[in-house]
Design an enzyme around this catalytic site. Structure first.
Site, short mmCIF file in Angstrom:
data_model
loop_
_atom_site.label_atom_id
_atom_site.label_comp_id
_atom_site.label_asym_id
_atom_site.label_seq_id
_atom_site.Cartn_x
_atom_site.Cartn_y
_atom_site.Cartn_z
N GLU A 1 0.86 -1.19 0.00
CA GLU A 1 0.00 0.00 0.00
C GLU A 1 0.89 1.24 0.00
O GLU A 1 1.78 1.39 0.84
CB GLU A 1 -0.94 0.05 1.22
CG GLU A 1 -1.86 1.26 1.10
CD GLU A 1 -2.95 1.38 2.16
OE1 GLU A 1 -2.97 0.55 3.09
OE2 GLU A 1 -3.76 2.32 2.05
N LYS B 1 -3.57 22.58 -6.52
CA LYS B 1 -2.98 23.82 -7.07
C LYS B 1 -1.97 23.50 -8.15
O LYS B 1 -1.17 22.56 -8.00
CB LYS B 1 -2.29 24.61 -5.95
CG LYS B 1 -3.28 25.21 -4.97
CD LYS B 1 -2.60 26.12 -3.98
CE LYS B 1 -3.64 26.67 -3.02
NZ LYS B 1 -3.12 26.97 -1.73
N ASP C 1 -3.01 12.08 -2.20
CA ASP C 1 -3.22 13.53 -2.11
C ASP C 1 -3.38 14.12 -3.52
O ASP C 1 -2.53 13.88 -4.38
CB ASP C 1 -2.03 14.19 -1.40
CG ASP C 1 -1.94 13.72 0.05
OD1 ASP C 1 -2.99 13.58 0.69
OD2 ASP C 1 -0.81 13.49 0.52
N ASP D 1 -11.56 10.30 -3.89
CA ASP D 1 -12.85 11.00 -3.80
C ASP D 1 -12.91 12.18 -4.76
O ASP D 1 -13.94 12.83 -4.87
CB ASP D 1 -13.07 11.51 -2.37
CG ASP D 1 -11.97 12.46 -1.95
OD1 ASP D 1 -10.79 12.10 -2.13
OD2 ASP D 1 -12.28 13.57 -1.47
C1 LIG Z 1 -5.16 11.35 2.01
S1 LIG Z 1 -4.07 10.30 2.87
C2 LIG Z 1 -4.79 8.67 2.60
C3 LIG Z 1 -4.29 7.65 3.61
C4 LIG Z 1 -4.85 6.24 3.42
N1 LIG Z 1 -4.48 5.69 2.12
C5 LIG Z 1 -6.35 6.23 3.56
O1 LIG Z 1 -7.05 6.06 2.54
O2 LIG Z 1 -6.84 6.39 4.68
C6 LIG Z 1 -2.66 10.26 1.78
C7 LIG Z 1 -1.44 9.70 2.46
O3 LIG Z 1 -0.40 9.53 1.49
C8 LIG Z 1 0.82 9.97 2.06
N2 LIG Z 1 1.71 10.35 0.95
C9 LIG Z 1 1.62 11.46 0.17
N3 LIG Z 1 2.58 11.45 -0.77
C10 LIG Z 1 3.28 10.29 -0.59
C11 LIG Z 1 4.40 9.72 -1.25
N4 LIG Z 1 4.98 10.33 -2.29
N5 LIG Z 1 4.86 8.53 -0.79
C12 LIG Z 1 4.27 7.91 0.27
N6 LIG Z 1 3.22 8.41 0.92
C13 LIG Z 1 2.73 9.58 0.51
C14 LIG Z 1 0.44 11.12 2.96
O4 LIG Z 1 1.42 11.39 3.93
C15 LIG Z 1 -0.88 10.62 3.55
O5 LIG Z 1 -0.68 9.86 4.73
#
Ligand SMILES: C[S@@+](CC[C@H](N)C(=O)[O-])C[C@H]1O[C@@H](n2cnc3c(N)ncnc32)[C@H](O)[C@@H]1O
Length: 219
Positions: A56, A135, A131, A167
């Site tokens: 994941e 922007k 994420d 989403d």
């Molecule tokens: C919106 S959260 C979703 C977390 C989880 N997948 C969920 O659905 O509950 C996005 C997660 O991806 C992580 N993240 C963002 N960019 C990343 C990257 N380049 N490599 C690893 N994790 C990343 C963020 O720190 C955050 O914890």
């Protein structure tokens, strides 16, 4: 609350996650150790056995991957999370849950997929609610690009699957188009994390639509 107080409160919260013997011991049981500047991942070295590997990317607090590792003890799992405090929190939760087939690594998912994983080594990727970086000047932080899609294809096993959910309708459209252009095709499989991750549960409780897709490589 003034900005200074917010920052101090975040620092205090972060330092709590990194302290406490029981917390550190729980996290140490599942955290992938690494030293020096360079870090490569040999899946066979992470686990005491060979088994299909599910990864994941951006696993957050680990709600989905911890439950899935418990449900599929015959498989190996790797949870990747960029944010240090969140990764540590997930590792504590996974260690406390007694997961023996799950490892947690704090790193950027992109170099892992681009460079560090062997070819054809991954049975399934799960990417839930990445994420969206709406922007224009932040677009470079988005996970899904043609290069990233090519890395996913390189590292997926021949019958491997990629599961994605978001989403954000426009981001879903962009992700799916990027994947199809790179050589993925839609798979009929259900998307296991689309209802089970922390964000999935939060968004569904709010009545927000979730856009999900399962993909395989058209070889
Ligand atoms: C919106 S959260 C979703 C977390 C989880 N997948 C969920 O659905 O509950 C996005 C997660 O991806 C992580 N993240 C963002 N960019 C990343 C990257 N380049 N490599 C690893 N994790 C990343 C963020 O720190 C955050 O914890």
């Amino acid at each position: 609350m003034a900005a200074g107080r917010i920052i101090m409160s975040r620092i205090r919260k972060g330092s709590r996650v990194w302290s406490g013997a029981e917390r550190l011991a729980a996290a140490a049981r599942v955290t992938v150790p690494h030293e020096g500047d360079y870090f490569t991942v040999a899946p066979r070295a992470l686990f005491d056995r060979q088994a299909p590997l599910e990864i994941e990317l951006g696993a957050g607090r680990g709600d989905f991957i911890i439950a899935r590792a418990a449900a599929y003890p015959e498989r190996n799992f790797l949870a990747v999370e960029l944010a240090g405090t969140i990764a540590q929190l997930m590792a504590i939760r996974a260690g406390r849950a007694g997961a023996t087939n799950l490892r947690v690594v704090r790193m950027d998912a992109r170099p892992l997929v681009h460079l560090m994983l062997p070819a054809a080594s991954v049975a399934a990727y799960h990417v839930y609610f990445p994420d969206p970086w709406p922007k224009e000047r932040h677009v470079k932080h988005r996970l899904f690009t043609p290069v990233f899609a090519a890395g996913l294809i390189r590292t997926l096993a021949p019958d491997g699957r990629l599961f994605v959910a978001t989403d954000v309708a426009a981001y879903a459209e962009g992700i799916f188009a990027t994947l199809l252009a790179a050589g993925f095709v839609r798979a009929e499989s259900a998307v296991p994390g689309a209802e089970l991750t922390g964000f999935a549960m939060k968004f569904r409780a709010q009545g927000r639509a979730v856009h999900a897709g399962a993909f395989r490589v058209d070889r």
